[in-house]
Design a protein around this motif. Sequence first.
Motif, PDB file in Angstrom:
ATOM      1  N   ILE A 140     -46.583   0.137 -22.784  1.00 20.35           N
ATOM      2  CA  ILE A 140     -45.705   0.162 -23.950  1.00 20.35           C
ATOM      3  C   ILE A 140     -45.696  -1.197 -24.403  1.00 20.35           C
ATOM      4  O   ILE A 140     -45.393  -2.151 -23.350  1.00 20.35           O
ATOM      5  CB  ILE A 140     -43.965   0.191 -22.031  1.00 20.35           C
ATOM      6  CG1 ILE A 140     -44.407   1.952 -22.052  1.00 20.35           C
ATOM      7  CG2 ILE A 140     -42.851  -0.145 -23.372  1.00 20.35           C
ATOM      8  CD1 ILE A 140     -43.949   2.723 -22.818  1.00 20.35           C
ATOM      9  N   THR A 141     -44.788  -1.425 -25.496  1.00 17.60           N
ATOM     10  CA  THR A 141     -45.039  -2.653 -26.044  1.00 17.60           C
ATOM     11  C   THR A 141     -43.461  -3.310 -25.999  1.00 17.60           C
ATOM     12  O   THR A 141     -42.531  -2.462 -25.390  1.00 17.60           O
ATOM     13  CB  THR A 141     -45.059  -2.910 -27.878  1.00 17.60           C
ATOM     14  OG1 THR A 141     -44.441  -1.798 -28.226  1.00 17.60           O
ATOM     15  CG2 THR A 141     -46.301  -1.875 -27.713  1.00 17.60           C
ATOM     16  N   ARG A 142     -43.145  -4.649 -26.162  1.00 19.36           N
ATOM     17  CA  ARG A 142     -42.150  -4.804 -25.901  1.00 19.36           C
ATOM     18  C   ARG A 142     -41.240  -4.561 -26.973  1.00 19.36           C
ATOM     19  O   ARG A 142     -39.626  -4.545 -26.593  1.00 19.36           O
ATOM     20  CB  ARG A 142     -42.644  -6.654 -26.735  1.00 19.36           C
ATOM     21  CG  ARG A 142     -41.397  -7.497 -25.366  1.00 19.36           C
ATOM     22  CD  ARG A 142     -42.155  -9.253 -25.555  1.00 19.36           C
ATOM     23  NE  ARG A 142     -41.020  -9.920 -24.909  1.00 19.36           N
ATOM     24  CZ  ARG A 142     -39.489 -10.581 -25.509  1.00 19.36           C
ATOM     25  NH1 ARG A 142     -39.409 -10.114 -26.584  1.00 19.36           N
ATOM     26  NH2 ARG A 142     -39.151 -10.870 -24.444  1.00 19.36           N
ATOM     27  N   GLU A 143     -41.046  -5.035 -28.446  1.00 17.24           N
ATOM     28  CA  GLU A 143     -40.536  -4.196 -29.162  1.00 17.24           C
ATOM     29  C   GLU A 143     -39.762  -2.857 -28.913  1.00 17.24           C
ATOM     30  O   GLU A 143     -39.010  -2.063 -28.633  1.00 17.24           O
ATOM     31  CB  GLU A 143     -41.190  -3.918 -30.250  1.00 17.24           C
ATOM     32  CG  GLU A 143     -41.584  -4.675 -30.947  1.00 17.24           C
ATOM     33  CD  GLU A 143     -43.375  -5.475 -30.516  1.00 17.24           C
ATOM     34  OE1 GLU A 143     -43.742  -5.320 -29.551  1.00 17.24           O
ATOM     35  OE2 GLU A 143     -43.508  -6.850 -31.062  1.00 17.24           O
ATOM     36  N   GLU A 144     -41.251  -1.739 -28.418  1.00 19.78           N
ATOM     37  CA  GLU A 144     -40.315  -0.323 -27.260  1.00 19.78           C
ATOM     38  C   GLU A 144     -39.080  -0.691 -26.076  1.00 19.78           C
ATOM     39  O   GLU A 144     -38.534   0.243 -26.605  1.00 19.78           O
ATOM     40  CB  GLU A 144     -41.796   0.373 -26.789  1.00 19.78           C
ATOM     41  CG  GLU A 144     -42.603   1.268 -28.226  1.00 19.78           C
ATOM     42  CD  GLU A 144     -43.619   1.680 -27.378  1.00 19.78           C
ATOM     43  OE1 GLU A 144     -43.894   2.511 -28.396  1.00 19.78           O
ATOM     44  OE2 GLU A 144     -44.206   1.017 -26.703  1.00 19.78           O
ATOM     45  N   PHE A 145     -39.634  -1.277 -24.996  1.00 14.21           N
ATOM     46  CA  PHE A 145     -39.183  -1.592 -24.107  1.00 14.21           C
ATOM     47  C   PHE A 145     -37.082  -2.490 -24.675  1.00 14.21           C
ATOM     48  O   PHE A 145     -36.827  -1.751 -24.677  1.00 14.21           O
ATOM     49  CB  PHE A 145     -39.418  -2.722 -23.712  1.00 14.21           C
ATOM     50  CG  PHE A 145     -39.006  -3.553 -22.555  1.00 14.21           C
ATOM     51  CD1 PHE A 145     -38.426  -3.108 -21.068  1.00 14.21           C
ATOM     52  CD2 PHE A 145     -37.827  -5.524 -22.250  1.00 14.21           C
ATOM     53  CE1 PHE A 145     -37.642  -3.556 -20.164  1.00 14.21           C
ATOM     54  CE2 PHE A 145     -37.266  -5.210 -21.092  1.00 14.21           C
ATOM     55  CZ  PHE A 145     -37.536  -4.906 -19.918  1.00 14.21           C
ATOM     56  N   ILE A 146     -37.294  -3.652 -25.896  1.00 16.18           N
ATOM     57  CA  ILE A 146     -36.272  -3.732 -26.367  1.00 16.18           C
ATOM     58  C   ILE A 146     -35.323  -2.898 -26.665  1.00 16.18           C
ATOM     59  O   ILE A 146     -34.424  -3.101 -27.370  1.00 16.18           O
ATOM     60  CB  ILE A 146     -36.785  -5.146 -26.885  1.00 16.18           C
ATOM     61  CG1 ILE A 146     -37.795  -6.164 -25.662  1.00 16.18           C
ATOM     62  CG2 ILE A 146     -35.221  -5.291 -27.693  1.00 16.18           C
ATOM     63  CD1 ILE A 146     -37.948  -7.437 -26.725  1.00 16.18           C
ATOM     64  N   ALA A 147     -36.304  -1.572 -27.834  1.00 10.75           N
ATOM     65  CA  ALA A 147     -35.719  -1.184 -28.847  1.00 10.75           C
ATOM     66  C   ALA A 147     -34.826  -0.117 -27.359  1.00 10.75           C
ATOM     67  O   ALA A 147     -33.637  -0.042 -27.668  1.00 10.75           O
ATOM     68  CB  ALA A 147     -36.123  -0.661 -29.310  1.00 10.75           C
TER      69      ALA A 147
END
Length: 185
Positions: free
Chosen positions: A167-174
Amino acid sequence: MRIKEVIVVEGRDDTVNIKRAVEADTIETNGSAVNEDTITKIRHAQEKRGVIIFTDPDSPGERIRTIVSQSVPGCKHAFLPKEQALAKHSKGVGVEHATPEDIREALKNVYSVTDTYETTIEQADLVRYGLLGGKGAKARREQLGIKLKIGYTNGKQLYKRLVMFQITREEFIAAMEVIIQEEEE
């Protein structure tokens, strides 16, 4: 929908329900004490066709998932949110209670595990978004598991699961921003 990989499930009722939703072959573990004969079958299936572990969203299901994935590297994982696996009129949770649509959706969103993935998500991010300790942390982890389709996990295992499924940081934050927005509504 035809599934190329062999799906590892807990029991006969799971097999019956999966076959209502998709064309697939299964291997049943018949409980959380996965024996060596079953592991041998799963290894063979992994070598020939690949394996998707699709266990119940509960403690015994997680135990089976851990045993199989540690014994047979390279398996893919499908997750079903607990709400989609609840029995209609009695206590119980399991793949056997899911709708065909929910099973197909879970199988469309399988994850592969890798040991070499680097992540930019930090433990501090988990604290910042209220996923560890404190009021509402469990509910947020449940929602995160649903949004990212990685299943529910406790606070200690969350970071490991995020890394394991790349899981990317971007996916996590979104996902967390959506969860926070839904909480405010």
